[in-house]
Design a protein around this motif. Sequence first.
Motif, PDB file in Angstrom:
ATOM      1  N   ILE A 287      -2.960 -12.987   0.230  1.00  0.00           N
ATOM      2  CA  ILE A 287      -3.772 -11.781   0.417  1.00  0.00           C
ATOM      3  C   ILE A 287      -2.939 -10.577   0.827  1.00  0.00           C
ATOM      4  N   ALA A 288      -1.618 -10.702   0.791  1.00  0.00           N
ATOM      5  CA  ALA A 288      -0.768  -9.549   1.099  1.00  0.00           C
ATOM      6  C   ALA A 288      -1.031  -8.368   0.162  1.00  0.00           C
ATOM      7  N   PRO A 289      -1.243  -8.586  -1.158  1.00  0.00           N
ATOM      8  CA  PRO A 289      -1.552  -7.444  -2.023  1.00  0.00           C
ATOM      9  C   PRO A 289      -2.842  -6.727  -1.629  1.00  0.00           C
ATOM     10  N   VAL A 290      -3.851  -7.469  -1.158  1.00  0.00           N
ATOM     11  CA  VAL A 290      -5.087  -6.828  -0.699  1.00  0.00           C
ATOM     12  C   VAL A 290      -4.788  -5.923   0.496  1.00  0.00           C
ATOM     13  N   LEU A 291      -4.037  -6.436   1.455  1.00  0.00           N
ATOM     14  CA  LEU A 291      -3.759  -5.673   2.671  1.00  0.00           C
ATOM     15  C   LEU A 291      -2.917  -4.437   2.371  1.00  0.00           C
ATOM     16  N   GLU A 292      -1.939  -4.566   1.485  1.00  0.00           N
ATOM     17  CA  GLU A 292      -1.129  -3.403   1.134  1.00  0.00           C
ATOM     18  C   GLU A 292      -1.958  -2.355   0.399  1.00  0.00           C
ATOM     19  N   ALA A 293      -2.803  -2.809  -0.521  1.00  0.00           N
ATOM     20  CA  ALA A 293      -3.651  -1.861  -1.248  1.00  0.00           C
ATOM     21  C   ALA A 293      -4.612  -1.157  -0.296  1.00  0.00           C
ATOM     22  N   PHE A 294      -5.164  -1.899   0.673  1.00  0.00           N
ATOM     23  CA  PHE A 294      -6.077  -1.286   1.641  1.00  0.00           C
ATOM     24  C   PHE A 294      -5.343  -0.294   2.533  1.00  0.00           C
ATOM     25  N   ASP A 295      -4.142  -0.646   2.984  1.00  0.00           N
ATOM     26  CA  ASP A 295      -3.339   0.301   3.753  1.00  0.00           C
ATOM     27  C   ASP A 295      -3.113   1.585   2.971  1.00  0.00           C
ATOM     28  N   THR A 296      -2.847   1.438   1.676  1.00  0.00           N
ATOM     29  CA  THR A 296      -2.557   2.606   0.833  1.00  0.00           C
ATOM     30  C   THR A 296      -3.771   3.521   0.726  1.00  0.00           C
ATOM     31  N   VAL A 297      -4.943   2.954   0.462  1.00  0.00           N
ATOM     32  CA  VAL A 297      -6.126   3.812   0.312  1.00  0.00           C
ATOM     33  C   VAL A 297      -6.561   4.386   1.661  1.00  0.00           C
ATOM     34  N   LEU A 298      -6.334   3.656   2.752  1.00  0.00           N
ATOM     35  CA  LEU A 298      -6.627   4.214   4.075  1.00  0.00           C
ATOM     36  C   LEU A 298      -5.757   5.428   4.359  1.00  0.00           C
ATOM     37  N   ALA A 299      -4.463   5.292   4.024  1.00  0.00           N
ATOM     38  CA  ALA A 299      -3.551   6.411   4.261  1.00  0.00           C
ATOM     39  C   ALA A 299      -3.890   7.611   3.385  1.00  0.00           C
ATOM     40  N   GLU A 300      -4.258   7.342   2.150  1.00  0.00           N
ATOM     41  CA  GLU A 300      -4.619   8.432   1.236  1.00  0.00           C
ATOM     42  C   GLU A 300      -5.873   9.157   1.710  1.00  0.00           C
ATOM     43  N   SER A 301      -6.842   8.412   2.202  1.00  0.00           N
ATOM     44  CA  SER A 301      -8.120   9.012   2.578  1.00  0.00           C
ATOM     45  C   SER A 301      -8.072   9.667   3.945  1.00  0.00           C
TER      46      SER A 301
END
Length: 475
Positions: A287-301
């Motif tokens: 689930i590392a890809p899920v967590l990285e993708a979520f970190d990315t969209v959190l930072a963008e938003s």
Amino acid sequence: MTLPFDPPTGLAPRLSLFASETPAEAIPDSVMQSWVLHLIDTLACAAAGSRLPLAQSVATYARQQGSGRPLIGGGSSGPMLAAFANAFAANLLDFDDGFEHDGKGMGHPGASLVAAGLAALGDAPVTGRAFLTALVLGAEINNRLILSVQPSAKRFVEVYGIGQHQSVGAAVTYARLKGLGAPQMSNALNLAASLSAVPSLHKYNWFTRPIISLKDFVAPSAQAGVQGVDLALAGLQGPADIFEGPQGFWRMVGSDHFAPDLLTEGLGHDWYAGDGAVKTYPACRWIAPVLEAFDTVLAESGAPFDRIARIEVHSFADVATKMAHTSPENAIDAQFSLPHLMACQALGREAGLPWFTPDALDQLETAQLATRLSFHTDPEMDAAMRGVGRRPQARVELTLTDGGHHSCRIDAPLGGALRPVPPEVVHAKAARLMAQAGIPHPETLLTSLADISEVEDIRPLIAPFFTQPDAPRFS
């Protein structure tokens, strides 16, 4: 590269001659330096992991069984249970290293190998170069072994073990530091393999939580490696060559394939020990890809927790069926709970120990985020994970209360060969974990650890990991 010996016949004898006789000078510097990073990462993960109640329970049990070998976090035990307890602590946060080849993750060698190496430290000085050499040789055989026994995709869904093979790598490391010659080491490797745990990935309590405490089985493997060597030293006899033949070790660990040439071809010339991976999240690699993708969209938003309206996770099928648990009971259970992990991210908790403290496990936001979270199986990603490559991928869609939308797709976990990270990322992670564990002056300690190959006696250098640390820092 020509090694200073002629290879014998038989797999165990040949591996043992290589592991017992290969000089440090025959190992490429790049491989040695990669294991400096593995050692730093493992010690830091163990320091932070040792602060959690489960690790303290294991350490208490180990201390009751003997003494003489130091435990990370304080106290001592006999060699076997010191290896078990230190490996358990290193793997407890699920933040420890991995072996990755062609994007496929296969075990957590650092926890078992480093713990076995530490169990070999006694009253005599051990140079940093000798310690690193033992780790590299253990990793080389460990990594070749797991590659040689990789099952078909069909067999993988029937039976598989994450770290069972690491008993052999741990035995190599421990035996090398104990000074075993090739014949005695061969017997030790056969004994260690015989003591390996059964492959049990599909019996981890995925649907009857909490997840089993031993999960990746790095701790039993560390113990089995040390025990195999000590039994050989005591005069016990193991199988003649457990790796050979149609009923060999590969069959015992549930595989339907064996490629013996991968164990010996290019031995001493082609180095698999350098094919390591470093985790960037304290969670199951799947689930590392899920967590990285979520970190990315959190930072963008830039959105705070209360502005999150909906989160869609698109990944392979097991993410929805095995990682959606909303009420983790302990730190290990939480590492396989995306609602909990993503809530920690959305709340801005520092990755590592702060994700698994009692306060984090009791956070109300996990249940709140779960109501906004949905899982979807992506056919392409599911095929990639179920194929021979077993590569986890994910896409996260974030919708905000004001209608804003952000999306990110990750095609491989960060930190492996497909997406490597520089040494400074490993150092920064280790410094964070050591600070979380309450180890004083982590940056100074890291500088010294980076030059461990030049140290004449590693025991004073690593001593801070084996004392009762200051109060941990949570954030």
